[in-house]
Design an enzyme around this catalytic site. Sequence first.
Site, short mmCIF file in Angstrom:
data_model
loop_
_atom_site.label_atom_id
_atom_site.label_comp_id
_atom_site.label_asym_id
_atom_site.label_seq_id
_atom_site.Cartn_x
_atom_site.Cartn_y
_atom_site.Cartn_z
N LEU A 148 0.85 -1.19 0.00
CA LEU A 148 0.00 0.00 0.00
C LEU A 148 0.88 1.24 0.00
CD1 LEU A 148 -2.65 -0.98 2.73
CD2 LEU A 148 -2.95 -1.06 0.24
N ASP A 149 0.35 2.33 -0.56
CA ASP A 149 1.04 3.61 -0.49
C ASP A 149 1.25 3.99 0.98
OD1 ASP A 149 0.91 3.79 -3.24
OD2 ASP A 149 -0.90 5.02 -3.24
N LYS A 150 2.24 4.82 1.22
CA LYS A 150 2.58 5.25 2.58
C LYS A 150 1.36 5.80 3.33
CE LYS A 150 5.71 8.48 4.99
NZ LYS A 150 4.74 9.51 5.40
N ARG A 252 -6.80 6.22 -6.95
CA ARG A 252 -6.62 7.67 -6.92
C ARG A 252 -6.74 8.28 -8.31
NH1 ARG A 252 -1.04 7.97 -3.71
NH2 ARG A 252 -1.46 10.23 -3.74
#
Length: 315
Positions: A148-150, A252
């Site tokens: 997952l993204d930060k 996103r």
Amino acid sequence: MIHSLTAMSKRDELDLRFSLVFKVDEGGILLREFLHAKGISKRTLTATKYDGGDIRVNGIERNVRHLLHSGDEVSIIFPPEEPSPGLLPESGHLTIVYEDEALIIVNKPAGQSTIPSRDHPTGTMANIVAGKFAKERLPATVHVVTRLDKDTSGLICIAKNRHIHHLLSEQMMKFGFHRQYIAFVEGYVEKDQISIVQPIGRKDGSIIERIVREDGQFARTEVEVLHRSEVDGLHLTKIGLILHTGRTHQIRVHMRWVGHPLHGDDLYGGSHGLIGRQALHCAMIGFLHPLTNEKVEFRCDIPLDMKLLTNTEIN
């Protein structure tokens, strides 16, 4: 411990190397061919032979040309693994949703990177999992299957062995993992259900940002409106999303493309009025367990910062 009709994994107190045990139903097959049929690659067999592993039939070490008989018990003991030089084992908190000998499911908080990078070499989920393995004396390294993204929270799948990672990665390529996300997007999404099928590629001149572009990779996202709300004068829609592909920043990018960027996602047009990160959470992950071939699903609730975005429900 995971058991199945055809295989099981085990770690005993004397030998913590990852191992699999298979029962032979029909004889007359070479050990090499039998193991290939069980998903053991040629590369894995070579590593097992030369890097500290072992292959046994009825407790006796055998080479891959050994002829098997019905009722034989085949054990493959995988070689020990060492963390990569760039992965420093660290102590830290882990929210473990599930764990067995093959894999671990962790609920990652927002603000924590999944793996080390030049900008974030320590404090990542992988660093802490590596520290857990070291404390438990497991001769294993961290194999991240889903990341997952930060600033995205939620479930991450980590394999404890390169063979398990191989099996899960193949499953992802062939069938995909079933992943459900929860997000809050800006504005009211009019339709209750949307199917977004738009290719995604890197934006020219950027190493981070992605856009919808004709020459991009196929990407499909299913969107379902959960409710619409107004929080401090800001119109928000809580949505559930199912990913059929796993492109970088897919949710996103797709939500910006339909005119409803994620709240908090300033890279893709969202504002920071109510939350300091993109309001995105991986709430469920499902797949076939690599040892039992049984369907498994894991879930976790959205964190507090996202719960605070549900003040007043509109419809």
